[in-house]
Design an enzyme around this catalytic site. Structure first.
Site, mmCIF file in Angstrom:
data_model
loop_
_atom_site.group_PDB
_atom_site.id
_atom_site.type_symbol
_atom_site.label_atom_id
_atom_site.label_comp_id
_atom_site.label_asym_id
_atom_site.label_seq_id
_atom_site.Cartn_x
_atom_site.Cartn_y
_atom_site.Cartn_z
ATOM 1 N N HIS A 124 6.068 -28.982 -36.973
ATOM 2 C CA HIS A 124 5.595 -27.650 -37.387
ATOM 3 C C HIS A 124 4.351 -27.688 -38.260
ATOM 4 O O HIS A 124 3.989 -26.651 -38.829
ATOM 5 C CB HIS A 124 6.681 -26.898 -38.158
ATOM 6 C CG HIS A 124 7.901 -26.579 -37.361
ATOM 7 N ND1 HIS A 124 8.102 -25.373 -36.733
ATOM 8 C CD2 HIS A 124 8.992 -27.323 -37.091
ATOM 9 C CE1 HIS A 124 9.274 -25.371 -36.118
ATOM 10 N NE2 HIS A 124 9.834 -26.558 -36.314
ATOM 11 N N LYS A 174 3.089 -13.198 -45.830
ATOM 12 C CA LYS A 174 3.416 -14.583 -45.459
ATOM 13 C C LYS A 174 3.432 -15.396 -46.745
ATOM 14 O O LYS A 174 3.042 -14.889 -47.797
ATOM 15 C CB LYS A 174 2.361 -15.148 -44.505
ATOM 16 C CG LYS A 174 0.917 -14.907 -44.976
ATOM 17 C CD LYS A 174 -0.116 -15.455 -44.012
ATOM 18 C CE LYS A 174 -0.377 -14.561 -42.830
ATOM 19 N NZ LYS A 174 0.065 -15.119 -41.569
ATOM 20 N N ARG A 175 3.888 -16.662 -46.687
ATOM 21 C CA ARG A 175 3.833 -17.497 -47.886
ATOM 22 C C ARG A 175 2.397 -17.540 -48.408
ATOM 23 O O ARG A 175 1.436 -17.469 -47.639
ATOM 24 C CB ARG A 175 4.320 -18.924 -47.560
ATOM 25 C CG ARG A 175 5.828 -19.053 -47.445
ATOM 26 C CD ARG A 175 6.559 -18.686 -48.720
ATOM 27 N NE ARG A 175 6.420 -19.707 -49.732
ATOM 28 C CZ ARG A 175 7.397 -20.544 -50.117
ATOM 29 N NH1 ARG A 175 8.605 -20.439 -49.583
ATOM 30 N NH2 ARG A 175 7.181 -21.448 -51.043
ATOM 31 N N LYS A 198 -3.845 -20.238 -45.853
ATOM 32 C CA LYS A 198 -3.636 -18.923 -45.246
ATOM 33 C C LYS A 198 -4.672 -17.913 -45.749
ATOM 34 O O LYS A 198 -4.797 -16.814 -45.213
ATOM 35 C CB LYS A 198 -2.213 -18.436 -45.527
ATOM 36 C CG LYS A 198 -1.131 -19.329 -44.900
ATOM 37 C CD LYS A 198 0.267 -18.815 -45.179
ATOM 38 C CE LYS A 198 1.378 -19.758 -44.738
ATOM 39 N NZ LYS A 198 1.727 -19.649 -43.307
ATOM 40 N N THR A 219 4.273 -16.787 -36.862
ATOM 41 C CA THR A 219 5.174 -15.936 -36.094
ATOM 42 C C THR A 219 5.066 -14.499 -36.599
ATOM 43 O O THR A 219 5.357 -13.559 -35.857
ATOM 44 C CB THR A 219 6.636 -16.422 -36.209
ATOM 45 O OG1 THR A 219 6.895 -16.758 -37.575
ATOM 46 C CG2 THR A 219 6.881 -17.637 -35.338
ATOM 47 N N LYS A 277 5.138 -10.602 -34.799
ATOM 48 C CA LYS A 277 5.955 -9.463 -35.238
ATOM 49 C C LYS A 277 5.091 -8.224 -35.437
ATOM 50 O O LYS A 277 5.475 -7.105 -35.077
ATOM 51 C CB LYS A 277 6.692 -9.812 -36.541
ATOM 52 C CG LYS A 277 7.677 -10.963 -36.363
ATOM 53 C CD LYS A 277 8.165 -11.532 -37.696
ATOM 54 C CE LYS A 277 8.795 -12.903 -37.471
ATOM 55 N NZ LYS A 277 9.029 -13.647 -38.728
HETATM 56 C C1 F58 Z 1 5.823 -23.074 -40.290
HETATM 57 N N1 F58 Z 1 6.208 -24.116 -41.173
HETATM 58 C C2 F58 Z 1 4.357 -23.163 -39.894
HETATM 59 N N2 F58 Z 1 7.412 -24.928 -42.942
HETATM 60 O O1 F58 Z 1 3.546 -23.184 -41.040
HETATM 61 C C3 F58 Z 1 4.041 -21.952 -39.026
HETATM 62 O O2 F58 Z 1 2.716 -22.032 -38.568
HETATM 63 C C4 F58 Z 1 5.002 -21.898 -37.847
HETATM 64 O O3 F58 Z 1 4.831 -20.705 -37.148
HETATM 65 C C5 F58 Z 1 6.435 -21.970 -38.326
HETATM 66 O O4 F58 Z 1 6.629 -23.122 -39.126
HETATM 67 C C6 F58 Z 1 7.414 -22.033 -37.183
HETATM 68 O O5 F58 Z 1 7.044 -23.019 -36.279
HETATM 69 C C7 F58 Z 1 7.051 -23.858 -42.186
HETATM 70 O O6 F58 Z 1 7.493 -22.736 -42.391
HETATM 71 C C8 F58 Z 1 8.227 -24.888 -44.010
HETATM 72 O O7 F58 Z 1 8.531 -23.851 -44.552
HETATM 73 C C9 F58 Z 1 8.730 -26.225 -44.508
HETATM 74 C C10 F58 Z 1 9.754 -26.058 -45.576
HETATM 75 C C11 F58 Z 1 10.270 -27.395 -46.077
HETATM 76 C C12 F58 Z 1 9.191 -28.284 -46.534
HETATM 77 C C13 F58 Z 1 8.120 -28.452 -45.488
HETATM 78 C C14 F58 Z 1 7.584 -27.106 -44.962
#
Ligand code: F58
Length: 830
Positions: free
Chosen positions: A373, A564-565, A570, A672, A676
């Protein structure tokens, strides 16, 4: 007084009140649960009592389908998908379960008869925040699609006692508070004390020869505790399939350690039990893994071993031989967090089941598939070898063995080249040495996938290039999707009804049917209805904002949203630079014609990520000044919605006019949120990053606001020696915006507050904010002009929705089933 006794064990017509779906059954079941589970009469019941009584009523109906599902699976013994994920963000369950059961209306009437408003109960539910962001939410969308497509699946994870922190905004800054989501109990879960496994930790290993003269290794841990299963049923939409979300919680193996206790060390004994019970306590609130966090590695191993032991138990019940484990199960690793499973399955098979190494390795490699990811090098997980050895000594040995055999293969393949073995090795040989979890996942899996086309291509070209050279056939792309049940039907019922009235209801199970909307895109009457739906959602969001932020916003303004985060890549700060640009334009030229906008932000910053927290402060500081300034009143507003969550998202996506997807190209794996928003009729302003690329392809370039450098230009710019300082000096509008922030205009004259952010942008700018600034502003100007042409904007909005079929997670899951899991639907009869 409402008479609960009337409800006991009664049947209504030919329905049981435990399972019946009629209004009358639901009403009686509700009263029954209120009295016999909650011990409450309606007259004295609190909102929470009523919520739980309804939740139990709904759960009974889920369990009914669950039993049928298990019964079917016992007979059919279908191939089963096991999704291993450290995070899940399912959102609140009540509304969704009513929707999937098809009893929203009957329940609403049943409660109304008792003077209760269903929406109050739905609103009351606190969601499980068992994830950070996109990755955890994707897992939840996948659960919905798996069940809806009738694919037998178990989603395994951790039942954190405290989920992602609650975000409070105080004086413009983020403050974190504990998320006590279990405080009032969780009516959806079923605890399974009999499904419990031993988890060992630490200690050392010993070699021995068994009775048959075989060389073996045993692990003598210095600590053992229990993992106990807690199940949540996940019902598919319009079907009877109930899949499992099985989360593990820790329990001390003994209430306390009697051996130690008998030696007189009471405190030591209790401490031990307290220590093990902390493992599933709290979710790590980072969006990058933290190297060296012992507890995090423990959490990963804990849920992985419980899950694998559970699969082995289930496998035994099928009567199949252990050699056929991979025929029964396909295990998906959601990023590297569960990658230790590769070594753990080998340990279970070789050490505990006494299987030969090669046979065990064949099973392991045929079972696992790995989804990546992220491309960000700093986010690739690695654990120091000393830490690893101290917690998982046997796994380290197994990893060394896997690595030795793997590197032999590498050397055979590249006999004359140097460097391949070192680059591919599971062990990073720097001092101290590290275990590279992505490499372990790649070596142990038969399939490796990225989450959008661009991301998968970049994976093959950059971070996993050597693996791609070695095993090109292992690599795939599976573009993410989101579930239209949650993100359209549940969160935007007005839109859902309009769609169904216009094109029928086939879109709910096959989103590509939305294409039929295209022919209505220019119809003025339909456009009017379309705008009415949007306006209703905007009104609802405005009242949420009034409540949470005490800011009143203009309904007719363009809602420009970034939720988003919070992260530098970002680029929420790029968004702020645009806001300040507009603000300055108005101040310099008060009569200027400007499309009124409301800028809405939402998202959490990792507690230890200072720059992200400063970005939140900047949004709020700018908002404070802009929202009070009479010169811009009615034209600009800026709000930061605190504590963004799945639930808040349900209010945000349907209300947005513009969706900001402005990450530095090449950094966002997929995104994602972008899907949405677009599914709910927002237009996107975005870079060629992640799934934006495919969204633009689908909706048409003319219905998407594209700007900025592409991924290749980004890497070229950086490698050629990027000089943001020159961009700052070369663009007067940009310079004056940055100088306004720098001189303390938004911070009560304090020049120091935002200096770190400004220094970062002007001197370093690793995410090319300044390089993209001019293009972004020009593109936003086009957005403003486009919004004034209402009919054309509405047409674009309709076409966005009509062409979003590809981004249903049903499509994604169907592809995983076909190309990776080899899983097929197993329908369930009630
Ligand atoms: C997200 N990763 C990607 N990681 O940033 C986003 O582009 C993608 O759409 C999504 O995954 C789904 O594929 C993400 O959310 C985390 O939150 C992890 C949490 C634990 C530590 C490492 C990152």
């Amino acid at each position: 007084m409402t008479e609960p006794r009337r409800a006991i064990n009664q049947d209504v017509g030919n329905e049981s009140i435990r399972t019946g779906l009629s209004e009358e059954s639901i009403r009686l079941a509700f009263l029954d649960n209120l009295f016999y589970v909650q011990g409450r009469f309606l007259e004295v019941a609190s909102l929470n009592d009523k919520f739980k009584a309804l939740a139990y009523t709904v759960r009974d109906r889920l369990l009914h389908r669950w039993v049928s599902t298990i019964h079917t699976y016992q007979q059919v013994n279908p191939r089963t998908v096991c999704y291993l994920s450290a995070e899940y963000l399912p959102g609140p369950f009540l509304g969704n379960n009513l929707l999937t059961l098809g009893i929203v209306d009957s329940t609403r009437r049943a409660l109304a008869g008792l003077g209760i408003n269903l929406d109050d109960l739905i609103e009351h539910e606190e969601e499980p925040g068992l994830g950070n962001g996109g990755l955890g939410r994707l897992a939840a969308c996948f659960m919905d699609s798996l069940a809806t497509l009738q694919i037998p699946a178990i989603s395994y994870g951790i039942r954190y006692e405290f989920g992602i922190f609650n975000q409070v905004i105080k004086d413009g800054s983020q403050i974190e508070t504990t998320d006590k989501w279990l405080r009032y109990g969780n009516p959806w879960e079923v605890r399974r004390p009999s499904i419990a496994y031993n988890v060992k930790l630490g200690g050392y290993t010993e070699q021995y020869t068994d009775d048959q003269g075989h060389f073996r290794v045993r692990w003598l841990p210095n600590e053992t505790f229990h993992g106990v299963a807690i199940d949540t049923p996940i019902l598919g939409y319009g079907v009877n399939t109930v899949n499992l979300l099985r989360l593990w919680t820790t329990e001390a193996a003994e209430a306390f350690d009697f051996h130690t206790f008998n030696r007189g060390d009471y405190e030591g004994a209790v401490v031990r039990s307290v220590r093990s019970s902390t493992i599933s306590k709290v979710l790590y609130p980072n969006d990058e893994p933290e190297i060296g966090k012992r507890l995090r590695l423990l959490q990963q191993y804990f849920f992985v071993t419980c899950s694998l032991q559970d699969m082995l138990r289930i496998h035994r019940t099928t009567g199949m031989s252990l050699e056929r484990f991979h025929e029964k199960f396909s295990i998906q690793l959601n990023d590297t967090h569960p990658a230790i499973a590769v070594a753990e399955l080998m340990r279970l098979l070789v050490d505990e089941q006494h299987m030969e190494w090669d046979a065990a390795w064949h099973i392991t490699q045929s079972t696992f598939a790995y989804t990546n990811h992220t491309l960000m090098p700093e986010a690739l997980e690695k654990w120091s070898v000393p830490l690893f050895r101290s917690l998982l000594p046997r796994h380290l040995e197994i990893i060394y063995e896997i690595n030795a055999r793997f590197l032999d293969e590498v050397r055979l393949r590249y006999p004359f080249e140097s460097g391949h073995a070192e680059r591919l090795s599971i062990i990073d040989e720097t001092d101290p040495r590290y275990v590279r979890m992505a490499h372990l996942a790649c070596v142990g899996s038969f399939a490796i996938n990225g989450v959008a086309e661009l991301h998968s291509r970049l994976l093959m070209e950059t971070v996993l290039r050597d693996f791609y050279d070695l095993w090109p056939a292992k690599f795939q792309n599976k573009t993410n999707g989101v579930t239209p049940r949650h993100f359209m039907m549940l969160s935007n019922p007005g839109l859902a009804s309009l769609l169904t009235e216009t094109i029928g209801s086939d879109w709910k199970n096959d989103l590509s049917n939305l294409r039929a909307l295209e022919q209505h895109a220019d119809d003025p009457t339909f456009q009017e209805c379309w705008r009415r739906v949007k306006r209703e959602r905007k009104k609802a969001l405005a009242s949420t904002i009034a409540k949470l932020c005490s800011v009143s916003i203009e309904l007719d303004s363009l809602y420009d949203v970034q939720a988003k985060r919070i992260h530098e890549y970002k680029r929420q700060h790029l968004n702020v630079l645009h806001i300040v640009t507009l603000y300055e334009r108005i101040k310099l030229n008060p009569g200027i014609e400007i499309t009124p906008r409301t800028f809405i932000f939402g998202g959490k910053a990792a507690p230890g990520y200072a720059m992200a927290k400063l970005m939140i402060q900047l949004v709020n500081a700018v908002g404070d000044v802009v929202n009070r300034d009479h010169d811009v009143a009615g034209r600009l507003k800026v709000v930061f919605l605190p504590n963004f969550s799945v639930k808040l998202g349900y209010g945000v996506y349907p209300a947005a006019d513009l969706s900001q997807q402005i990450s530095t190209a090449g950094k966002e794996a997929s995104g994602t949120g972008n899907m949405k928003f677009s599914m709910n009729g927002a237009l996107t302003i975005g870079t060629l990053d992640g799934a934006n690329v495919e969204i633009r392809e689908e909706v048409g370039a003319e219905n998407f606001f594209l700007f900025g450098l592409n991924a290749e230009e980004v890497s070229r710019t950086l490698s050629e020696g990027y000089r943001p300082w020159e961009i700052y000096n070369g663009n007067p509008e940009l310079k004056s915006v940055i100088d306004l922030i720098g001189c303390g205009f938004f911070s009560h004259g304090d020049r120091g507050v935002f200096q770190p952010l400004i220094d970062n942008l002007t001197r370093n700018d690793p995410y090319l904010v300044l390089a993209d600034y001019a293009a972004y502003i020009a593109c936003q100007d086009l957005v403003s002009a486009a919004y004034r042409d209402t009919a054309h904007w509405t047409r674009m909005s309709i076409l966005n929705v009509a062409r979003m079929g590809k981004f249903s997670s049903d499509r994604t899951i169907a592809e995983y089933c076909r190309d990776i899991w080899r899983a097929t639907p197993t329908p369930v009869e009630l």
